[in-house]
Write an enzyme that holds these catalytic residues in place. Structure first.
Site, PDB file in Angstrom:
ATOM      1  N   ASP A  95       0.856  -1.182   0.000  1.00 35.06           N
ATOM      2  CA  ASP A  95       0.000   0.000   0.000  1.00 35.06           C
ATOM      3  C   ASP A  95       0.896   1.238   0.000  1.00 35.06           C
ATOM      4  O   ASP A  95       1.596   1.513   0.984  1.00 35.06           O
ATOM      5  CB  ASP A  95      -0.851  -0.048   1.288  1.00 35.06           C
ATOM      6  CG  ASP A  95      -2.059   0.843   1.221  1.00 35.06           C
ATOM      7  OD1 ASP A  95      -2.005   1.855   0.504  1.00 35.06           O
ATOM      8  OD2 ASP A  95      -3.055   0.537   1.908  1.00 35.06           O
ATOM      9  N   ASP A 196      -2.712   4.683  -2.621  1.00 29.50           N
ATOM     10  CA  ASP A 196      -3.642   5.397  -1.747  1.00 29.50           C
ATOM     11  C   ASP A 196      -4.079   6.721  -2.394  1.00 29.50           C
ATOM     12  O   ASP A 196      -3.233   7.467  -2.908  1.00 29.50           O
ATOM     13  CB  ASP A 196      -2.875   5.694  -0.441  1.00 29.50           C
ATOM     14  CG  ASP A 196      -3.748   6.186   0.678  1.00 29.50           C
ATOM     15  OD1 ASP A 196      -4.620   5.419   1.112  1.00 29.50           O
ATOM     16  OD2 ASP A 196      -3.546   7.328   1.134  1.00 29.50           O
ATOM     17  N   GLU A 247      -6.718   3.723  -5.460  1.00 27.60           N
ATOM     18  CA  GLU A 247      -7.863   4.155  -4.669  1.00 27.60           C
ATOM     19  C   GLU A 247      -8.318   5.495  -5.218  1.00 27.60           C
ATOM     20  O   GLU A 247      -7.566   6.465  -5.187  1.00 27.60           O
ATOM     21  CB  GLU A 247      -7.487   4.297  -3.192  1.00 27.60           C
ATOM     22  CG  GLU A 247      -8.719   4.560  -2.350  1.00 27.60           C
ATOM     23  CD  GLU A 247      -8.426   5.147  -0.975  1.00 27.60           C
ATOM     24  OE1 GLU A 247      -9.266   5.002  -0.082  1.00 27.60           O
ATOM     25  OE2 GLU A 247      -7.357   5.762  -0.796  1.00 27.60           O
ATOM     26  N   HIS A 321     -10.807  -1.337   5.310  1.00 26.04           N
ATOM     27  CA  HIS A 321     -10.399  -0.763   6.589  1.00 26.04           C
ATOM     28  C   HIS A 321     -10.954   0.637   6.821  1.00 26.04           C
ATOM     29  O   HIS A 321     -10.769   1.199   7.894  1.00 26.04           O
ATOM     30  CB  HIS A 321      -8.864  -0.734   6.673  1.00 26.04           C
ATOM     31  CG  HIS A 321      -8.266   0.220   5.686  1.00 26.04           C
ATOM     32  ND1 HIS A 321      -8.215  -0.032   4.337  1.00 26.04           N
ATOM     33  CD2 HIS A 321      -7.731   1.451   5.855  1.00 26.04           C
ATOM     34  CE1 HIS A 321      -7.672   0.995   3.729  1.00 26.04           C
ATOM     35  NE2 HIS A 321      -7.361   1.911   4.617  1.00 26.04           N
ATOM     36  N   ASP A 322     -11.603   1.220   5.802  1.00 26.45           N
ATOM     37  CA  ASP A 322     -12.193   2.557   5.965  1.00 26.45           C
ATOM     38  C   ASP A 322     -13.713   2.505   6.046  1.00 26.45           C
ATOM     39  O   ASP A 322     -14.370   3.548   6.088  1.00 26.45           O
ATOM     40  CB  ASP A 322     -11.828   3.447   4.765  1.00 26.45           C
ATOM     41  CG  ASP A 322     -10.350   3.769   4.708  1.00 26.45           C
ATOM     42  OD1 ASP A 322      -9.721   3.887   5.779  1.00 26.45           O
ATOM     43  OD2 ASP A 322      -9.819   3.929   3.590  1.00 26.45           O
TER      44      ASP A 322
END
Ligand code: GLC
Length: 553
Positions: A95, A196, A247, A321-322
């Site tokens: 990531d 990200d 993302e 995870h968000d």
């Protein structure tokens, strides 16, 4: 490995498995669970950032891209993990957080000391004439996106926390550093990258956004395709085996047609988030709103069909995870917990794209059990609690909103067993374990053939066995139906039909297809009632039907 046939498993290292009793997960913990992951059948592990970081945003504030945070282990631990994963046919996907660094990064520290070379790595601007921040842009975590530095009488931009200053991608030296980082990890044998909030790195103009928080000024900006092509050419594009996912925050689909089209040489696939707003009020996250099923369905199908028309590839997900846990959000936590967890898995795993499972989703893990503000760890949630109460909401109302929307819901420690702390750690976990671990845990589910875990295994196998799942076209069925999410995948004469009852009530679904030709491949109930084009669905029932192509018969 063919990305269309692959399934990615996302690991939030902090909450995955702690082997040292520190209360924080570590890389050795991931290595110790490789058999479990291989048994599940996943092909890639996306590891959320484990680089040296002050952990203001749990590692999304990177201080050093080349070193492992000692909390998580050492470079040797990483190499061991990569080696052992590879032996099992599992690739690692890292990531990379390149929109910003931590304010502790040496580049930013030099910038703050006034070093002009490094100051140009970041975005410093004068305030408005007459005072105030340069623009009205808002940080994603609440408050202004600008922080004042008295020594310079200037502000720096941080689209996220104040401790996450944005990098200046207009500066070619910044891009060269970023490319170097990616090449470094490629040499370590990494097989994939997740970038990200990558669509925010090209800023349009440093002007006020008359209609809102600045989003159009820094989303899918004017040089984004150029930047991605350069990154591709200078780093991961040199290894055709590597897969990438970007993302894309608040993105436009038209931009994604390009980001994720193989001919553009940008990325393999994209995450978009519009479908995750189904329980927001418009764009507003920090409110309580019911799930808009029809809105959800419309968005999902529009991304499915239009990306396909443009030859572009989606990443598929409902949990990460968000996001709060999908079973708590769209399913049921009690009576139909298991059925709804399986139904939601069926829904997204069999669409067109590459599915991403988030740790614990394969067990049906639910939202955290948080009672007070001190139970929360997430900077976004804590900031927004204060914003809500400053606006006049009572603390208990603000907490109710956090309970529903906080990212911490997904970050509770992984539930491995019914032992103390769910078998996650021998020490005191950094975040409260969900007390339902005695019921929902990997150990119990491995022993139970009817568990959510085993159902996910079967879903993953369908993608490997049936080309129609990996390569087929997608067609929505019953777009106007207010209860059911159904679609057909087809490849030549081969056809797969997926029918998901989104609600906890019986329902008779009628479609335009003659289902008498189909056999049942998978379902979350043992018995079915299907007649020609009608299916009598039980609460949260999901049925996967298959008809062979004539040429295969
Ligand atoms: C991404 C990450 C999120 C992080 C943010 C800032 O959205 O997924 O966890 O807080 O970027 O880096």
């Amino acid at each position: 490995m063919d990305y269309k046939k692959s399934v990615v498993y996302e690991i939030y290292p902090k909450s995955f498995c702690d082997t040292k009793g520190t209360g924080v997960g570590d890389l050795k913990g991931i290595t110790s669970k490789l058999d479990y992951l291989q048994n599940l059948g996943v092909d890639y592990l996306w590891l959320c950032p484990f680089f040296v970081s002050p952990q203001v945003d749990n590692g999304y504030d990177v201080e050093d891209y080349y070193s492992i945070d000692p909390r998580y282990g050492t470079m040797e631990d990483f190499e061991e993990l990569a080696r052992k994963a590879e032996k099992r046919g599992i690739g690692l996907m890292l990531d990379m957080v390149f929109n910003h660094t931590s304010d502790r990064h040496i580049w930013f520290r030099k910038a703050l000391k006034g070093d002009p070379y490094y100051k140009n790595f970041y975005i410093f601007k004068k305030g408005k004439e007459g005072g105030g921040a340069p623009t009205n842009w808002q940080s994603r975590f609440g408050g202004s996106a600008w922080e004042y530095v008295p020594e310079f009488d200037e502000y720096y931009l941080h689209l996220y926390a104040m401790q996450q200053p944005d990098l200046n991608w207009e500066n070619p030296d910044v891009r060269a550093e970023v490319e170097k980082v990616v090449r470094f990890w490629m040499e370590k044998g990494v097989k994939g990258f997740r970038f990200d909030v990558i669509n925010q790195v090209s800023k349009k103009a440093y002007e006020d956004d008359p209609d809102g928080d600045g989003t159009p000024m820094f989303t899918d900006g004017p040089r984004i395709h150029e930047f991605l092509k350069e990154l591709n050419e200078q780093s991961f594009g040199r290894d055709p085996e590597i897969i990438t996912v970007g993302e894309m925050a608040a993105t436009k689909m038209e931009s994604c047609f390009r980001y994720a089209n193989p001919e553009e040489h940008e990325l393999t696939m994209v995450f978009s988030f519009h479908h995750m707003r189904a329980d927001f009020a418009g764009d507003q996250k920090w409110v309580l709103a019911p799930v808009d099923f029809m809105g959800f369905k419309k968005i999902m199908f529009s991304w499915q069909t239009k990306m396909a028309e443009h030859g572009s590839w989606n990443a598929l997900f409902l949990d990460n995870h968000d996001q709060p846990r999908i079973v708590s959000r769209f399913g049921s936590e009690d009576e139909y917990w298991k059925e709804s967890a399986k139904m939601l898995g069926t829904l997204y795993q069999l669409l067109r794209g590459t599915p991403f499972i988030y740790q614990g989703e394969e067990l049906g893990m639910t939202n955290g059990d948080f009672k007070e503000l001190s139970d929360y760890r997430d900077v976004e949630s804590i900031n927004n609690f204060h914003i809500l109460t400053e606006k006049g909401l009572s603390p208990s109302d603000a907490l109710r909103i956090l309970q529903k929307h906080s990212r911490d819901n997904a970050r509770t420690p992984m539930q491995w067993s019914s032992e103390k702390h769910a078998g996650f750690s021998q020490g005191e976990p950094w975040m409260k374990v969900n007390p339902n671990y005695e019921r929902i845990n990997a150990q119990a589910e491995l022993l139970d053939e009817d568990s959510v875990f085993h159902y996910y295994r079967q879903l993953i196998q369908l993608r490997k066995q049936y080309e129609v799942v990996s390569d087929g076209d997608v067609r929505p069925l019953g777009l106007e139906d207010e209860r059911v999410f159904a679609f057909e995948r087809s490849l030549g004469e081969e056809s797969l039909v997926v029918i998901c009852n989104f609600y906890g009530r019986d329902y008779t679904w009628k479609g335009e297809l003659d289902l008498s030709q189909y056999q049942i491949l998978l379902s979350n109930y043992p018995e079915h009632e299907i007649l020609d084009n009608a299916v009598w669905l039980k609460p949260f029932e999901a049925v996967v039907l298959y008809r062979k192509g004539e040429q295969d018969e």
